[in-house]
Design an enzyme around this catalytic site. Structure first.
Site, PDB file in Angstrom:
ATOM      1  N   HIS A 226       8.501  -9.661   9.050  1.00  0.00           N
ATOM      2  CA  HIS A 226       8.400  -9.145  10.432  1.00  0.00           C
ATOM      3  C   HIS A 226       8.950  -7.496  10.417  1.00  0.00           C
ATOM      4  O   HIS A 226       8.656  -6.771   9.577  1.00  0.00           O
ATOM      5  CB  HIS A 226       9.218 -10.045  11.447  1.00  0.00           C
ATOM      6  CG  HIS A 226       9.102  -9.898  12.942  1.00  0.00           C
ATOM      7  ND1 HIS A 226       8.088  -8.768  13.403  1.00  0.00           N
ATOM      8  CD2 HIS A 226       9.592 -10.164  13.915  1.00  0.00           C
ATOM      9  CE1 HIS A 226       8.094  -8.854  14.852  1.00  0.00           C
ATOM     10  NE2 HIS A 226       9.272  -9.777  15.073  1.00  0.00           N
ATOM     11  N   HIS A 272      -1.657  -8.696   8.925  1.00  0.00           N
ATOM     12  CA  HIS A 272      -0.767  -8.899  10.108  1.00  0.00           C
ATOM     13  C   HIS A 272      -1.674 -10.240  10.595  1.00  0.00           C
ATOM     14  O   HIS A 272      -2.763 -10.618  10.257  1.00  0.00           O
ATOM     15  CB  HIS A 272      -1.370  -7.917  11.193  1.00  0.00           C
ATOM     16  CG  HIS A 272      -0.642  -7.954  12.277  1.00  0.00           C
ATOM     17  ND1 HIS A 272      -0.807  -8.766  13.471  1.00  0.00           N
ATOM     18  CD2 HIS A 272       0.484  -7.050  12.808  1.00  0.00           C
ATOM     19  CE1 HIS A 272       0.202  -8.479  14.470  1.00  0.00           C
ATOM     20  NE2 HIS A 272       0.796  -7.465  13.977  1.00  0.00           N
ATOM     21  N   ASP A 325       4.535  -0.803  10.037  1.00  0.00           N
ATOM     22  CA  ASP A 325       5.651  -0.867   9.123  1.00  0.00           C
ATOM     23  C   ASP A 325       5.058   0.047   7.835  1.00  0.00           C
ATOM     24  O   ASP A 325       6.167   0.764   7.307  1.00  0.00           O
ATOM     25  CB  ASP A 325       6.061  -2.152   8.699  1.00  0.00           C
ATOM     26  CG  ASP A 325       6.717  -2.804   9.883  1.00  0.00           C
ATOM     27  OD1 ASP A 325       6.587  -4.181  10.076  1.00  0.00           O
ATOM     28  OD2 ASP A 325       7.476  -2.079  10.808  1.00  0.00           O
TER      29      ASP A 325
HETATM   30  C1  SDX Z   1       5.288  -6.816  11.999  1.00  0.00           C
HETATM   31  O1  SDX Z   1       3.304 -10.243  14.864  1.00  0.00           O
HETATM   32  C2  SDX Z   1       3.487  -9.061  15.096  1.00  0.00           C
HETATM   33  O2  SDX Z   1       2.902  -8.385  16.132  1.00  0.00           O
HETATM   34  C3  SDX Z   1       4.418  -8.394  14.284  1.00  0.00           C
HETATM   35  C4  SDX Z   1       4.459  -6.728  14.620  1.00  0.00           C
HETATM   36  C5  SDX Z   1       5.072  -6.380  15.825  1.00  0.00           C
HETATM   37  O3  SDX Z   1       4.842  -5.397  16.340  1.00  0.00           O
HETATM   38  O4  SDX Z   1       6.031  -7.148  16.599  1.00  0.00           O
HETATM   39  O5  SDX Z   1       3.492  -6.193  14.454  1.00  0.00           O
HETATM   40  C6  SDX Z   1       5.289  -6.144  13.213  1.00  0.00           C
HETATM   41  O6  SDX Z   1       5.927  -7.606  11.650  1.00  0.00           O
HETATM   42  C7  SDX Z   1       4.161  -6.468  11.147  1.00  0.00           C
HETATM   43  C8  SDX Z   1       4.073  -7.397   9.876  1.00  0.00           C
HETATM   44  C9  SDX Z   1       4.997  -6.794   8.782  1.00  0.00           C
HETATM   45  N1  SDX Z   1       5.142  -7.659   7.647  1.00  0.00           N
HETATM   46  C10 SDX Z   1       4.677  -7.217   6.546  1.00  0.00           C
HETATM   47  O7  SDX Z   1       4.073  -6.203   6.332  1.00  0.00           O
HETATM   48  C11 SDX Z   1       4.798  -8.411   5.164  1.00  0.00           C
HETATM   49  C12 SDX Z   1       3.907  -8.466   4.574  1.00  0.00           C
HETATM   50  N2  SDX Z   1       2.543  -9.035   5.321  1.00  0.00           N
HETATM   51  C13 SDX Z   1       2.526 -10.349   4.998  1.00  0.00           C
HETATM   52  O8  SDX Z   1       3.549 -11.255   4.752  1.00  0.00           O
HETATM   53  C14 SDX Z   1       1.454 -11.093   5.959  1.00  0.00           C
HETATM   54  O9  SDX Z   1       0.475 -10.471   6.238  1.00  0.00           O
HETATM   55  C15 SDX Z   1       1.854 -11.530   7.533  1.00  0.00           C
HETATM   56  C16 SDX Z   1       3.380 -12.302   7.373  1.00  0.00           C
HETATM   57  C17 SDX Z   1       2.249 -10.282   8.191  1.00  0.00           C
HETATM   58  C18 SDX Z   1       1.032 -12.156   8.396  1.00  0.00           C
HETATM   59  O10 SDX Z   1       0.709 -13.164   7.423  1.00  0.00           O
HETATM   60  P1  SDX Z   1      -0.260 -14.452   7.983  1.00  0.00           P
HETATM   61  O11 SDX Z   1      -0.817 -14.065   9.063  1.00  0.00           O
HETATM   62  O12 SDX Z   1       0.764 -15.722   7.987  1.00  0.00           O
HETATM   63  O13 SDX Z   1      -1.494 -14.493   6.706  1.00  0.00           O
HETATM   64  P2  SDX Z   1      -0.968 -15.139   5.282  1.00  0.00           P
HETATM   65  O14 SDX Z   1       0.247 -14.886   4.809  1.00  0.00           O
HETATM   66  O15 SDX Z   1      -1.487 -16.605   5.282  1.00  0.00           O
HETATM   67  O16 SDX Z   1      -2.042 -14.535   4.483  1.00  0.00           O
HETATM   68  C19 SDX Z   1      -3.597 -14.636   4.328  1.00  0.00           C
HETATM   69  C20 SDX Z   1      -3.852 -14.083   3.146  1.00  0.00           C
HETATM   70  C21 SDX Z   1      -3.003 -14.952   1.894  1.00  0.00           C
HETATM   71  O17 SDX Z   1      -3.861 -15.203   0.660  1.00  0.00           O
HETATM   72  P3  SDX Z   1      -4.032 -16.681   0.378  1.00  0.00           P
HETATM   73  O18 SDX Z   1      -2.679 -17.115   0.013  1.00  0.00           O
HETATM   74  O19 SDX Z   1      -4.971 -17.360   1.346  1.00  0.00           O
HETATM   75  O20 SDX Z   1      -4.918 -16.409  -0.951  1.00  0.00           O
HETATM   76  O21 SDX Z   1      -3.572 -12.901   2.988  1.00  0.00           O
HETATM   77  C22 SDX Z   1      -3.030 -12.612   2.036  1.00  0.00           C
HETATM   78  C23 SDX Z   1      -2.080 -13.831   1.602  1.00  0.00           C
HETATM   79  O22 SDX Z   1      -1.648 -14.106   0.564  1.00  0.00           O
HETATM   80  N3  SDX Z   1      -2.080 -11.390   2.174  1.00  0.00           N
HETATM   81  C24 SDX Z   1      -1.271 -10.664   1.563  1.00  0.00           C
HETATM   82  C25 SDX Z   1      -0.550  -9.797   2.347  1.00  0.00           C
HETATM   83  N4  SDX Z   1      -0.716 -10.360   3.777  1.00  0.00           N
HETATM   84  C26 SDX Z   1      -1.844 -11.396   3.586  1.00  0.00           C
HETATM   85  N5  SDX Z   1      -1.375 -10.641   0.059  1.00  0.00           N
HETATM   86  C27 SDX Z   1      -0.638  -9.478  -0.379  1.00  0.00           C
HETATM   87  N6  SDX Z   1       0.310  -8.627   0.472  1.00  0.00           N
HETATM   88  C28 SDX Z   1       0.209  -8.923   1.750  1.00  0.00           C
HETATM   89  N7  SDX Z   1       0.970  -8.001   2.590  1.00  0.00           N
END
Ligand code: SDX
Length: 384
Positions: A226, A272, A325
């Protein structure tokens, strides 16, 4: 047993409530009807804070009054100042990080706020303003303590964004730095039912107090999935820079990224839960940050070029786009802000969104208590 309702892991896609405050869609990000690019281009953070907390665009006299209220509330009670005097030791020699210090300082502020146990709309709005005004001072004093320096007193002549930067360094920021900070605070202010805001609403939904709900939200925002991602994104770019050297060799960057893919690493600042075609806020901050980098010098323009190569690989090979971010990390690094203060600065902005949601929850409350699908052992006897 009732048939277990279907559930979405992480509540993905679940509509968990209603709000008048914000709408996060693939098509647009709206704060109370105003589109984020419109606000970033035309509104100051103080104006956006008023919009979120009070509910309408402030008139010039309302804005002047709001600014005066915030300036008058920037100082901290003695008990919080004394805690912050120890914060440098807790961070440098014990086990705390700045987000933990900020969480504790906000909690102590609650003990000293006469309205703490009062959830009325007026008391909640006054507490929201006091937290908005005081969080930059907490961040500044904490950073002063970490660096072993005397505390910098708030400067009543400076805007909210300029004072936030001033409190950390003791130097008045340039108009350009003030503008970049101000837009970043506008972009970070609110984002509907994200994890930390939802946390604050769950806590407020039990009729617990605003300081408690904010304390929980700070704990939730700290996580690198997050808000903590802005620090983690900069740490990742620093790792890449360390591994590939000072030149942005595309093949070395590509090899680094492919190793990360093989290791199934989550690349911080990308992806996201809602935005699957890009975060409306990211290009706005990227453009501003890159201009600041160009003004700062080659090391910083090369950082943005490194980021753009990483972004190109993520978009073309994984169809995963940067969230706010990612440009934030590069931008705050260009501004010389210590990395561990990036997420506390996110709090200095998101306090407005959290408090707006806490007030909305208290005003139209229903306890937030979802069901869960049980997957444990079948019924059995203890003395079997
Ligand atoms: C913020 O919710 C909000 O609005 C939050 C926010 C706000 O203003 O409040 O926007 C602020 O928190 C932004 C997000 C910051 N976090 C990160 O940058 C951390 C890295 N991102 C990931 O951990 C991920 O993208 C999330 C947690 C943000 C969202 O993840 P989801 O919706 O749970 O999606 P997922 O993890 O299930 O990913 C789906 C697929 C996966 O592949 P498979 O396992 O299905 O093969 O996409 C891949 C993931 O591995 N993936 C990534 C990735 N994000 C998704 N792979 C590598 N790097 C990434 N960053």
């Amino acid at each position: 047993m009732t048939t277990a309702p279907t559930h979405a892991k992480g509540l993905e896609g679940v509509i968990a409530g209603e709000t008048e405050i914000c709408n996060v869609e693939q098509s647009a990000l709206i704060y109370r009807g105003y589109e984020i690019a419109d606000l970033a281009a035309n509104a100051s953070f103080e104006e956006v804070a008023f919009l979120l907390l009070v509910g309408h665009k402030p008139s010039s006299s309302e804005l002047d009054g709001f600014k005066s209220e915030l300036i008058a509330e920037r100082n901290l009670p003695t008990a919080v100042v004394n805690f912050l005097k120890d914060s440098g030791d807790l961070v440098n020699n014990q086990f705390a990080v700045p987000m933990d210090i900020l969480r504790t300082a906000v909690s102590i502020l609650g003990h000293l706020d006469a309205d703490c146990q009062d959830n009325s709309p007026e008391a909640n709005l006054n507490k929201s303003k006091r937290l908005l005004a005081k969080i930059p001072t907490i961040i500044g004093h904490m950073q002063n303590s970490i660096e072993g320096k005397e505390f910098v007193a708030p400067n009543p002549a400076l805007s909210h964004s300029a004072n936030l930067l001033f409190m950390m360094t003791g130097e008045e920021p340039s108009p350009e730095a003030e503008k970049v900070m101000d837009v970043s605070l506008v972009l970070y202010a609110e984002h509907d039912y994200n994890a930390s805001t939802f946390t604050s609403r769950v806590i407020a939904g039990t009729l617990s107090d605003l300081h408690g709900a904010v304390t929980g939200a700070i704990a939730a925002l700290k996580g690198k999935l997050h808000g903590g991602a802005n620090e983690a994104a900069m740490d990742m770019l620093a790792d890449i820079r360390r591994d590939i050297g000072s030149e942005n060799d595309t093949s070395k960057i590509t090899d680094w990224m492919h190793n990360a893919f093989t290791e199934k690493r989550k690349l911080m600042g990308f992806g996201h839960r809602v935005y699957k075609n890009g975060d409306h806020r990211a290009p706005i901050l990227h453009e501003l940050g890159k201009k600041a980098a160009q003004a700062r010098g080659e090391e910083f323009t090369k950082l943005f070029e490194l980021g753009e190569t990483v972004q190109h690989i993520m978009e073309t090979e994984k169809k995963i786009y940067p969230n706010v971010d990612f440009p934030c990390g590069m931008t705050y690094f260009t501004m010389g802000i210590p990395v561990p203060q990036y997420t506390p600065i996110f709090v200095a902005s998101r306090i407005t969104g959290w408090c707006a949601h806490i007030m909305e929850q208290h005003a139209h409350n229903r306890l937030i208590r979802p069901r869960v699908a049980y997957t444990g052992p079948d019924l059995r006897k203890w003395n079997d």
